[in-house]
Design a protein around this motif. Structure first.
Motif, PDB file in Angstrom:
ATOM      1  N   LEU A  15      15.395 -22.761  46.632  1.00  0.00           N
ATOM      2  CA  LEU A  15      15.781 -21.398  46.307  1.00  0.00           C
ATOM      3  C   LEU A  15      14.608 -20.484  46.587  1.00  0.00           C
ATOM      4  CD1 LEU A  15      17.623 -21.931  42.934  1.00  0.00           C
ATOM      5  CD2 LEU A  15      18.649 -21.380  45.134  1.00  0.00           C
ATOM      6  N   PHE A  16      14.905 -19.332  47.198  1.00  0.00           N
ATOM      7  CA  PHE A  16      13.831 -18.371  47.426  1.00  0.00           C
ATOM      8  C   PHE A  16      14.349 -16.997  47.141  1.00  0.00           C
ATOM      9  CE2 PHE A  16      10.812 -16.041  50.171  1.00  0.00           C
ATOM     10  CZ  PHE A  16       9.718 -16.302  49.389  1.00  0.00           C
ATOM     11  N   PHE A  17      13.499 -16.026  47.373  1.00  0.00           N
ATOM     12  CA  PHE A  17      13.829 -14.697  46.910  1.00  0.00           C
ATOM     13  C   PHE A  17      13.049 -13.677  47.687  1.00  0.00           C
ATOM     14  CE2 PHE A  17       9.736 -14.997  45.335  1.00  0.00           C
ATOM     15  CZ  PHE A  17       9.605 -16.309  45.001  1.00  0.00           C
ATOM     16  N   SER A  18      13.394 -12.406  47.523  1.00  0.00           N
ATOM     17  CA  SER A  18      12.564 -11.323  48.008  1.00  0.00           C
ATOM     18  C   SER A  18      12.887 -10.067  47.268  1.00  0.00           C
ATOM     19  CB  SER A  18      12.762 -11.094  49.488  1.00  0.00           C
ATOM     20  OG  SER A  18      13.721 -10.114  49.730  1.00  0.00           O
ATOM     21  N   CYS A  19      11.865  -9.208  47.075  1.00  0.00           N
ATOM     22  CA  CYS A  19      12.053  -8.013  46.287  1.00  0.00           C
ATOM     23  C   CYS A  19      11.206  -6.898  46.818  1.00  0.00           C
ATOM     24  CB  CYS A  19      11.676  -8.264  44.856  1.00  0.00           C
ATOM     25  SG  CYS A  19      10.022  -8.910  44.713  1.00  0.00           S
ATOM     26  N   ALA A 136      16.661 -14.603  43.893  1.00  0.00           N
ATOM     27  CA  ALA A 136      16.414 -15.811  44.670  1.00  0.00           C
ATOM     28  C   ALA A 136      17.729 -16.305  45.266  1.00  0.00           C
ATOM     29  CB  ALA A 136      15.804 -16.888  43.783  1.00  0.00           C
ATOM     30  N   ARG A 137      17.624 -17.007  46.352  1.00  0.00           N
ATOM     31  CA  ARG A 137      18.821 -17.549  47.008  1.00  0.00           C
ATOM     32  C   ARG A 137      18.445 -18.765  47.833  1.00  0.00           C
ATOM     33  NH1 ARG A 137      18.293 -16.485  52.288  1.00  0.00           N
ATOM     34  NH2 ARG A 137      17.171 -14.596  52.962  1.00  0.00           N
ATOM     35  N   ASN A 142      24.247 -15.235  51.149  1.00  0.00           N
ATOM     36  CA  ASN A 142      25.162 -14.835  50.078  1.00  0.00           C
ATOM     37  C   ASN A 142      25.267 -15.901  48.991  1.00  0.00           C
ATOM     38  OD1 ASN A 142      25.789 -12.438  51.510  1.00  0.00           O
ATOM     39  ND2 ASN A 142      27.282 -13.565  52.747  1.00  0.00           N
ATOM     40  N   SER A 143      24.128 -16.525  48.664  1.00  0.00           N
ATOM     41  CA  SER A 143      24.151 -17.653  47.722  1.00  0.00           C
ATOM     42  C   SER A 143      23.444 -17.365  46.408  1.00  0.00           C
ATOM     43  CB  SER A 143      23.510 -18.883  48.373  1.00  0.00           C
ATOM     44  OG  SER A 143      22.171 -18.604  48.758  1.00  0.00           O
ATOM     45  N   ALA A 144      22.997 -16.123  46.178  1.00  0.00           N
ATOM     46  CA  ALA A 144      22.293 -15.804  44.929  1.00  0.00           C
ATOM     47  C   ALA A 144      23.241 -15.931  43.743  1.00  0.00           C
ATOM     48  CB  ALA A 144      21.719 -14.399  44.998  1.00  0.00           C
ATOM     49  N   THR A 145      22.698 -16.443  42.620  1.00  0.00           N
ATOM     50  CA  THR A 145      23.502 -16.577  41.395  1.00  0.00           C
ATOM     51  C   THR A 145      22.768 -15.934  40.213  1.00  0.00           C
ATOM     52  OG1 THR A 145      22.582 -18.780  40.996  1.00  0.00           O
ATOM     53  CG2 THR A 145      24.696 -18.657  42.178  1.00  0.00           C
ATOM     54  N   ASN A 161      15.258  -9.124  53.604  1.00  0.00           N
ATOM     55  CA  ASN A 161      15.816 -10.471  53.612  1.00  0.00           C
ATOM     56  C   ASN A 161      16.337 -10.920  52.248  1.00  0.00           C
ATOM     57  OD1 ASN A 161      15.418 -11.627  56.397  1.00  0.00           O
ATOM     58  ND2 ASN A 161      13.329 -10.947  55.953  1.00  0.00           N
ATOM     59  N   TYR A 162      15.869 -10.262  51.188  1.00  0.00           N
ATOM     60  CA  TYR A 162      16.284 -10.608  49.839  1.00  0.00           C
ATOM     61  C   TYR A 162      16.627  -9.336  49.076  1.00  0.00           C
ATOM     62  CZ  TYR A 162      14.369 -15.171  50.986  1.00  0.00           C
ATOM     63  OH  TYR A 162      14.125 -16.383  51.577  1.00  0.00           O
ATOM     64  N   ALA A 163      17.458  -9.484  48.059  1.00  0.00           N
ATOM     65  CA  ALA A 163      17.967  -8.324  47.329  1.00  0.00           C
ATOM     66  C   ALA A 163      17.005  -7.931  46.214  1.00  0.00           C
ATOM     67  CB  ALA A 163      19.336  -8.631  46.742  1.00  0.00           C
ATOM     68  N   VAL A 164      16.317  -6.827  46.404  1.00  0.00           N
ATOM     69  CA  VAL A 164      15.480  -6.247  45.362  1.00  0.00           C
ATOM     70  C   VAL A 164      16.359  -5.319  44.530  1.00  0.00           C
ATOM     71  CG1 VAL A 164      13.538  -4.736  44.905  1.00  0.00           C
ATOM     72  CG2 VAL A 164      13.426  -6.374  46.786  1.00  0.00           C
ATOM     73  N   PHE A 165      16.280  -5.457  43.211  1.00  0.00           N
ATOM     74  CA  PHE A 165      17.183  -4.659  42.381  1.00  0.00           C
ATOM     75  C   PHE A 165      16.468  -3.978  41.212  1.00  0.00           C
ATOM     76  CE2 PHE A 165      17.168  -8.914  40.652  1.00  0.00           C
ATOM     77  CZ  PHE A 165      17.296  -8.785  39.284  1.00  0.00           C
ATOM     78  N   GLY A 166      15.150  -3.935  41.240  1.00  0.00           N
ATOM     79  CA  GLY A 166      14.415  -3.248  40.186  1.00  0.00           C
ATOM     80  C   GLY A 166      12.925  -3.454  40.349  1.00  0.00           C
ATOM     81  N   ARG A 167      12.171  -2.980  39.355  1.00  0.00           N
ATOM     82  CA  ARG A 167      10.721  -3.178  39.382  1.00  0.00           C
ATOM     83  C   ARG A 167      10.148  -3.092  37.976  1.00  0.00           C
ATOM     84  NH1 ARG A 167       7.058   1.535  39.408  1.00  0.00           N
ATOM     85  NH2 ARG A 167       8.290   3.405  39.059  1.00  0.00           N
ATOM     86  N   VAL A 168       9.033  -3.746  37.778  1.00  0.00           N
ATOM     87  CA  VAL A 168       8.299  -3.684  36.521  1.00  0.00           C
ATOM     88  C   VAL A 168       7.689  -2.291  36.374  1.00  0.00           C
ATOM     89  CG1 VAL A 168       6.318  -4.584  35.232  1.00  0.00           C
ATOM     90  CG2 VAL A 168       7.794  -6.147  36.539  1.00  0.00           C
ATOM     91  N   VAL A 169       7.803  -1.724  35.172  1.00  0.00           N
ATOM     92  CA  VAL A 169       7.180  -0.426  34.909  1.00  0.00           C
ATOM     93  C   VAL A 169       6.152  -0.501  33.788  1.00  0.00           C
ATOM     94  CG1 VAL A 169       9.071   0.953  35.821  1.00  0.00           C
ATOM     95  CG2 VAL A 169       9.131   0.227  33.434  1.00  0.00           C
ATOM     96  N   GLU A 170       6.241  -1.511  32.950  1.00  0.00           N
ATOM     97  CA  GLU A 170       5.220  -1.772  31.940  1.00  0.00           C
ATOM     98  C   GLU A 170       5.068  -3.275  31.803  1.00  0.00           C
ATOM     99  OE1 GLU A 170       5.703   0.036  28.137  1.00  0.00           O
ATOM    100  OE2 GLU A 170       5.745   2.080  28.919  1.00  0.00           O
TER     101      GLU A 170
END
Length: 582
Positions: A15-19, A136-137, A142-145, A161-170
């Motif tokens: 499994l891997f990921f990108s953000c 991660a996927r 289309n395999s992210a869970t 290549n990967y679905a980024v959906f947010g970020r750390v703010v604190e």
């Protein structure tokens, strides 16, 4: 971790990921509302979910990109709503790369999402910046869970290549603590890092009232703080601070994403007491609205004001200044190397907006377009419109304006304008082949300024009683300055600096300026037949290199000559006010 190691890590992981963090360029309508999204690198909190991720090593706050990646955010929040992540671990940790969790418990048993897989959702405004959270996927896009990762440092090679959906703010310190733990040969931490809980946060409103002198003050509506800074210090990311009518003698510093809202802009006043900036924004995602802001200034040596002091000083990017009254500051708003600001519906009196990449530094940063591209509209200066133009060509500027900022414009024609008591009354940035003719610029806190601009013509204008009359900076070349009057400016009639070469200054009148002209690190400029009221009548007029112009507050100047007017005029030229009549 270098790129080769990162790629190897990808190859041995199922499994891997990108953000990534957004470099957003969202469109705006004709008005600027508090719920609008900012451009580039973040979104405003109002329409986005804020979550609290608690681990055995500490907690992080994460803003989710509801508007950019709705499918991915909905899947994540569905899992949060059933406490799916509680008790799972960060099972894959790679220092300077990512921390990954949301799939395995402390026994190494995989927990599968009841909601199945989701399609890969990539938004071009979400990039792999430090703290970005992504899905991660497996090799199937289309395999992210349920598994997610958080970037420890920017990882832009993962972009798109990967679905980024947010970020750390604190909680970046917690991210760093997790990423640096000892791991085994499979990148699993030797001591488990457990996700205790993930919950959705509701933003809080804090209250401030200067009448609450006797206390107690805890920021509630019943017991408001007396001072704005106390509310800021107690608030957390995305909170709102509501300030009741009154006069607040403070020098406010905002170092986190907040909404600072005044009850009534005419009667909710922040007064900097001439001790420093009235408000300083050093973080992203801040909104300031509904205030009168005044007395942002500071006296330095020789009773000279710090020219970069302001009612609102902006260092952080992606901030909003909306619907305020800004008056009688050294500068109204000063923006230093900030990007993607929204400044709209503000009323300036004896003030304006100054955008500059530096202030008193001896080593200058590179001048970049992004520092000047903002959402600036529906503002007025002394009752006249504040004009902001970007990428315009072949255009006649209306003569009625209180301030003009033009960025990357060509063939603008500025005629018959009368601008006074503004800040940096005209700023031409990356502009070329513009004509400025028959205008009067008087009593402004700054200078008519050209930054990295060339082949412009300024003639038959009056530059009077300002800081400098005219400033050419950052490689402004081949400009023609002729038949103008420079009189009674506090320091310099014409200042040419920082490799602004090959400009022509001819047949101008210089009266009663602290200095008629100075040069700094600029060469090949020609001075011809100007009238200098302090010329002795013998020999040429010498233009000195004013090396310590800013550092020493204009004293003393260097004795190294860099320019000469070999044949200065013996008498002034007849240049009528507002120039030659048609």
């Amino acid at each position: 971790m270098n790129t080769a190691k990162k790629l190897l890590a990808i190859g041995i992981t199922i499994l891997f990921f990108s953000c990534s963090i957004p470099s957003t360029t969202l469109s705006y309508g004709s008005s600027c509302n508090l719920s609008d999204k900012t451009q580039n690198n973040t979104t405003y909190i109002g329409d986005n979910t804020l979550i609290h991720l608690d681990t055995t090593l500490g907690a992080m706050k994460i803003v989710l990109y509801d508007m950019l990646t709705p499918v991915t955010v909905k899947n994540f929040l569905n899992l949060v709503s059933i406490d799916f992540y509680d008790g799972l671990v960060f099972h894959r940790v790679l220092d300077d790369f990512v921390i990954q969790g949301g799939g395995y418990d402390v026994n190494g048993i995989l927990k599968e999402s009841p909601f199945g897989t989701i399609d890969l959702e990539i938004h071009h405004d979400a990039r792999h910046v430090n703290g970005a959270i992504g899905m991660a996927r497996a090799s199937d896009h289309n395999s992210a869970t349920s598994q997610f990762y958080i970037c420890d440092g920017p990882q832009h090679f993962l972009d798109d290549n990967y679905a980024v959906f947010g970020r750390v703010v604190e909680g970046f310190d917690v991210l760093q603590d997790i990423s640096s733990v000892e791991t085994n040969q499979y990148d699993w931490p030797v001591e488990d890092i457990i996700i205790n809980d993930i919950s959705v946060l509701s933003q809080k409103t804090w209250y401030v009232d200067d009448d609450n002198i006797d206390g107690p003050g805890d920021g509630t509506q019943e017991h408001p703080f007396q001072f704005i800074q106390d509310a800021i210090d107690n608030a957390t990311y995305a909170d709102t601070i509501f300030v009741y009518n009154g006069t607040y003698y403070e020098n406010v510093v905002i170092n986190k994403a907040l909404n600072l809202i005044g009850e009534n802009k005419a009667s909710t006043i922040i007064d900097g007491r001439k001790l420093n900036n009235s408000i300083t924004l050093v973080s992203e995602g801040i909104t300031v609205s509904g205030f009168s802001i005044t007395n942002g200034s500071k006296i330095l040596k020789k009773e000279v004001e710090n020219w970069s002091c302001a009612g609102i000083r902006i260092i952080g990017s992606n901030n909003k200044i909306i619907d305020n009254i800004i008056y009688n500051n050294t500068l109204g708003i000063f923006c230093k190397q900030a990007t993607n600001l929204s400044i709209c519906q503000n009323t300036f009196y004896n003030d304006g907006i100054n955008i500059y990449p530096y202030e008193l530094e001896r080593i200058r940063p590179t001048i970049l377009r992004k520092y000047f591209v903002h959402n600036i509209y529906n503002n007025t200066v002394n009752g006249k419109p504040l004009l902001y133009y970007l990428d315009k060509s072949d255009f006649k500027v209306p003569s009625e304006f209180g301030q003009l900022i033009a960025v990357n414009c060509k063939n603008l024609e500025i005629k018959n304008a009368n601008v006074n008591q503004s800040d940096f009354e005209v700023m031409l940035v990356f502009c070329s082949n513009c004509l400025i003719e028959k205008c009067n610029f008087e009593s402004n806190d700054g200078a008519f300024t050209l930054l990295s601009s060339y082949n412009n013509v300024l003639r038959y204008n009056f530059f009077k009683t300002s800081f400098h009359g005219l400033l050419l900076d950052y490689g402004s070349k081949f400009n023609t300055i002729e038949y103008n009057v420079f009189s009674k400016n506090k320091y310099c009639g014409v200042m040419i600096e920082y490799f602004s070469n090959f400009n022509h200054v001819s047949k101008n009148n210089f009266y009663e300026n602290y200095a008629g002209a100075f040069l700094d690190k600029s060469f090949g400029n020609k001075y011809r037949k100007n009238y200098w009221d302090d010329w002795s009548g013998v020999g040429p007029v010498i233009i000195y290199d004013h090396i310590d112009f800013y550092k020493e507050l204009h004293l003393p100047f260097s004795i190294i000559p860099l320019g000469f007017d070999w044949f200065p005029a013996k008498g002034p030229y007849a240049i009528p006010l507002f120039g030659v009549q048609e």
